[in-house]
Every structure is written in C-alpha cells, then in structure tokens.
Design an enzyme around this catalytic site. Structure first.
Site, PDB file in Angstrom:
ATOM      1  N   LYS A   1       0.843  -1.194   0.000  1.00 55.41           N
ATOM      2  CA  LYS A   1       0.000   0.000   0.000  1.00 55.41           C
ATOM      3  C   LYS A   1       0.887   1.255   0.000  1.00 55.41           C
ATOM      4  O   LYS A   1       2.103   1.168   0.206  1.00 55.41           O
ATOM      5  CB  LYS A   1      -0.935  -0.011   1.203  1.00 55.41           C
TER       6      LYS A   1
HETATM    7  C1  LIG Z   1      -4.383  -5.402   1.289  1.00 56.77           C
HETATM    8  C2  LIG Z   1      -5.842  -5.541   1.444  1.00 56.77           C
HETATM    9  C3  LIG Z   1      -6.428  -6.027   2.624  1.00 56.77           C
HETATM   10  C4  LIG Z   1      -5.615  -6.604   3.748  1.00 56.77           C
HETATM   11  O1  LIG Z   1      -4.765  -5.700   4.344  1.00 56.77           O
HETATM   12  P1  LIG Z   1      -3.719  -6.223   5.467  1.00 56.77           P
HETATM   13  O2  LIG Z   1      -3.243  -4.975   6.114  1.00 56.77           O
HETATM   14  O3  LIG Z   1      -2.648  -6.964   4.725  1.00 56.77           O
HETATM   15  O4  LIG Z   1      -4.468  -7.106   6.398  1.00 56.77           O
HETATM   16  C5  LIG Z   1      -7.805  -6.022   2.733  1.00 56.77           C
HETATM   17  N1  LIG Z   1      -8.586  -5.593   1.720  1.00 56.77           N
HETATM   18  C6  LIG Z   1      -8.072  -5.157   0.561  1.00 56.77           C
HETATM   19  C7  LIG Z   1      -8.977  -4.672  -0.511  1.00 56.77           C
HETATM   20  C8  LIG Z   1      -6.687  -5.127   0.370  1.00 56.77           C
HETATM   21  O5  LIG Z   1      -6.177  -4.704  -0.786  1.00 56.77           O
END
Ligand SMILES: *Cc1c(COP(=O)(O)O)cnc(C)c1O
Length: 396
Positions: A187
């Site tokens: 992210k």
């Molecule tokens: C990356 C992601 C998650 C999970 O995030 P984490 O911090 O790795 O638990 C959940 N939903 C979406 C749409 C994502 O892209």
C-alpha cells in the site's frame, strides 16, 4: 533477472531515525507514538476518531464485531477483492453475500446491492478497489433507506478522494460508518504491517479500543500514568490486534511523505494511460469524474481471449514483474463449499463450484487483467519499458 519490480516502498533514513528514537525511549507498543499517529492520521483524512490496529484484516474484523455482526447474520460485499475482505466477514461467523463489480474499474455495482439485502443483512462492506473510490454517493442512500451500516474497506485508498456535495474529500472521514486502512508494504503508506479504523462515532471508537486490547477496561497508558492502583477488567471477548509504537513511528514519517507520493503516482498513472492507450485493444482504468484514485495499483485489461499467464511470463522474461488483477474469493478452495452465497441464494443460481454467473464481471477481470509495476520512484524509462514489453508480448 527482474529489472522493474512491481512495487517499492518509500522508506529511507527518516524512518530509521524515528524507529531508533522509539526503541531507545523504552516504550515500544501501543503507547504515546500510536496515540500521536492516530491523531495525525485522523487530521489527514478529516475523521473525528482514528484507532490503530495490527492490519487492515484485523481492522475489518473489529469493525464488523463493533457493529454487532455475528453468527446467522449476513454481510453484503464483493467476492472480487483481496480475500481478506470476505475472510473478515467469516471471522464473525456471518455469511458473506457476494454481489458483482463494474466491468471496468472493479468496484461494487450499487445497483446490485438492493437485491442482495435480506432481513438478516447486518452490514454492507464496500471496497475502494486498488485505491479507486467506489460510488459512495449512490451506495449510502441505499443503505440508509434500509438502516444498514456501511463499512469501507479502504485498504488501498489512503490519499484517494471522492466528490461529495461539490467538495473533494479524502476517503476515510469516513463517509460510511467505519473506514478501514492497511499499512502493508504493497500500500502507499507502510508500517511493515498495520491498519487503522476511522469513524464519526465516539461509541464505535470506544469499542474498537476495547476489542484491539483483549477487551481490557483500562489502557496501558492510563494504568502507567495513574497515581493510584488500578485493577483492570475484561468486559468483552477481545483480541490482541495492537499496533506497536515502533510501527507507529514509521507511520508518522510515511504520513508526512504521503501527499508527495500521491501526486507522483497520479503523474505516473497519467503517463501510463497515454502509453497503454496507444496499444490496440488494451483497456486502461477509468476514473469516474467524481473520483480521484491514489493509483495504489495500476491494472490493464488484456484483449479478450488473451492467455494471461503467457503474457505475464513473457513480461517476466523481459525483466518486468506483473501480477494477476484482483482475484475472486468465491473461486478459491477456501470458499468452495457453503460459506457464501450470491443474491439468488445458495444453490438457486445454478452455478458450478468456483463459478457464479451473477459474479461474471469479477471473474472476467480476474482472468483478463494484469497489474503492472507502479511505485513513486519509477522513471519514465521504466514506464516505457513496461509498455513496450506488454506490446511485444501481445504481438508475439
Ligand atoms: C491489502 C488488502 C487487505 C488486507 O490488508 P492487510 O493490512 O494486509 O491485512 C484487505 N482488503 C483489501 C482490498 C486489500 O487490498
């Protein structure tokens, strides 16, 4: 050898220095640094309350639990997302009810939501997929009319914006009842792992803080600062979903860099639109006029009938990392039997295991799109190399 990676976090010595400071301070988990990060994050997105947790997956679980979602309830959501979206629903014991997505931008179809709502629906969980805001202006009135709360999975959407009432607002104010963010390295803002919940409601924020810390009635900060002996109690079934102060220190530096990172990615996306737009039959993402993406991931849609795996292999051979577009939870082995349904109800849509005609747009996007490299430090030459490799792979 990979010459262009898929992603690269924007970490440098600024984060290292802050981590050093926190480690030497002697307070390394959920303390003053987490509090400061929460306050700065809340200010950045325009939210009254922000509560840090260990990931977006745990944020989604806490959000649904705080709304009282549990066994025998249903949550309307999308299958076409990272699997954590649907998994979070299942952690509560509720059943995910999947609806389809837009065939171009992969976001939930507001028009498909109403048919999926039943007397058992306890929440609607929408996703701002890959950073592109979903159509909250259309979704929120549908939810409000039925009195159903909305949770936003904004894992990818820090820094994205949506136009509401003629004004551009950051995702996370929140526009629904609760908004959840991820700080995974894929992210835009990373703390290694980490997550954040934002809300308008002091009551929900209080529940988040209980649930992330074993349901414990006093925080470590309160107990540490108390002049009198404090006995804690455990009011509800809670979890250990804490963010550490070490991670929060990284997050605070990352937050300061964010506006520049988002601006850079918008420029990169504009150049990609131009480069890929010239390749025949390749589809590029489309930003609705009311949305501004942070371009967390840039995907292209391949010409129909193209062998996705072959294209990805050719690009890998040329040193360019790619990934499939967003996958669909209902096609995974963990979802083969029972734990979900589509709007027509279990068994009634006549679909084979792993496939559902009501979720066809999402299935097509999974099979027919690829994510290409995108990171803030990417050069024009790297972007041109990616586009050239795609064109050569398609003509091959
Ligand atoms: C990356 C992601 C998650 C999970 O995030 P984490 O911090 O790795 O638990 C959940 N939903 C979406 C749409 C994502 O892209």
């Amino acid at each position: 050898m990979i010459s262009v990676p898929l992603a690269r976090p924007a970490l440098d010595h600024a984060e290292v220095e802050e981590v050093r400071r926190v480690i030497l301070s002697g307070w390394v988990t959920q303390g003053p640094e987490v509090e400061a990060f929460e306050a700065e994050f809340a200010r950045f997105v325009g939210a009254p309350h922000a509560c840090a947790v260990s990931s977006c997956t745990t944020a989604l679980h806490v959000a649904l639990a705080a709304l009282g979602v549990g066994r025998s309830d249903e949550v309307v959501t999308v299958s076409h997302s990272f699997i954590a979206t649907a998994n979070a629903v299942r952690y509560t014991g509720a059943t995910p009810v999947f609806v389809d997505v837009d065939p171009v931008n992969g976001n939930i179809l507001p028009g498909a939501i109403e048919a999926a709502i039943t007397p058992l629906t306890r929440a609607i969980l929408v996703v701002h997929q890959l950073g592109m805001p979903c159509d909250l202006n259309a979704i929120l009135p549908i939810a409000a009319a039925k009195g159903i709360p909305v949770v936003e999975d904004a894992a990818c959407a820090i820094g994205s914006e949506i136009e509401v009432g003629g004004e551009w607002q950051r995702i996370g104010r929140p526009h629904g009842d609760i908004c959840c963010f991820s700080f995974h390295p894929r992210k835009l803002l990373t703390t290694g792992d980490g997550g954040m919940l934002t809300t308008d409601s002091p009551e929900l924020d209080r529940k988040f803080r209980l649930l992330r810390h074993h349901g414990m009635s006093v925080s470590d900060r309160e107990r540490h600062g108390a002049r009198e002996v404090v006995f804690e109690e455990y009011a509800v079934l809670g979890y250990n979903y804490r963010l550490t102060d070490v991670q929060a220190a990284i997050g605070r530096v990352q937050l300061r860099k964010l506006p520049e990172i988002v601006a850079k990615r918008r420029a990169l996306a504009a150049r990609y639109h131009d480069l890929f737009g010239r390749i025949r039959e390749v589809g590029v993402p489309e930003e609705p006029r009311w949305a501004r993406s942070n371009w967390q991931t840039y995907t292209v849609r391949l010409p129909s009938g193209t062998d996705q795996r072959r294209i990805m292999q050719r690009m890998l051979d040329a040193g360019i990392a790619t990934r499939r577009g967003v996958m669909c939870a209902h096609r995974e082995p963990a979802y083969r039997s029972e734990p979900w349904r589509c709007a027509e109800g279990p068994g009634r849509c006549g679909c084979a295991p792993g496939s559902c005609r009501l979720l066809a747009n999402g299935e097509r996007l999974q099979d027919g799109s690829i994510a290409v490299p995108m990171f803030h430090s990417m050069s024009e030459a790297e972007q041109r190399a990616v586009a050239a490799a795609l064109e050569a792979s398609l003509n091959d």
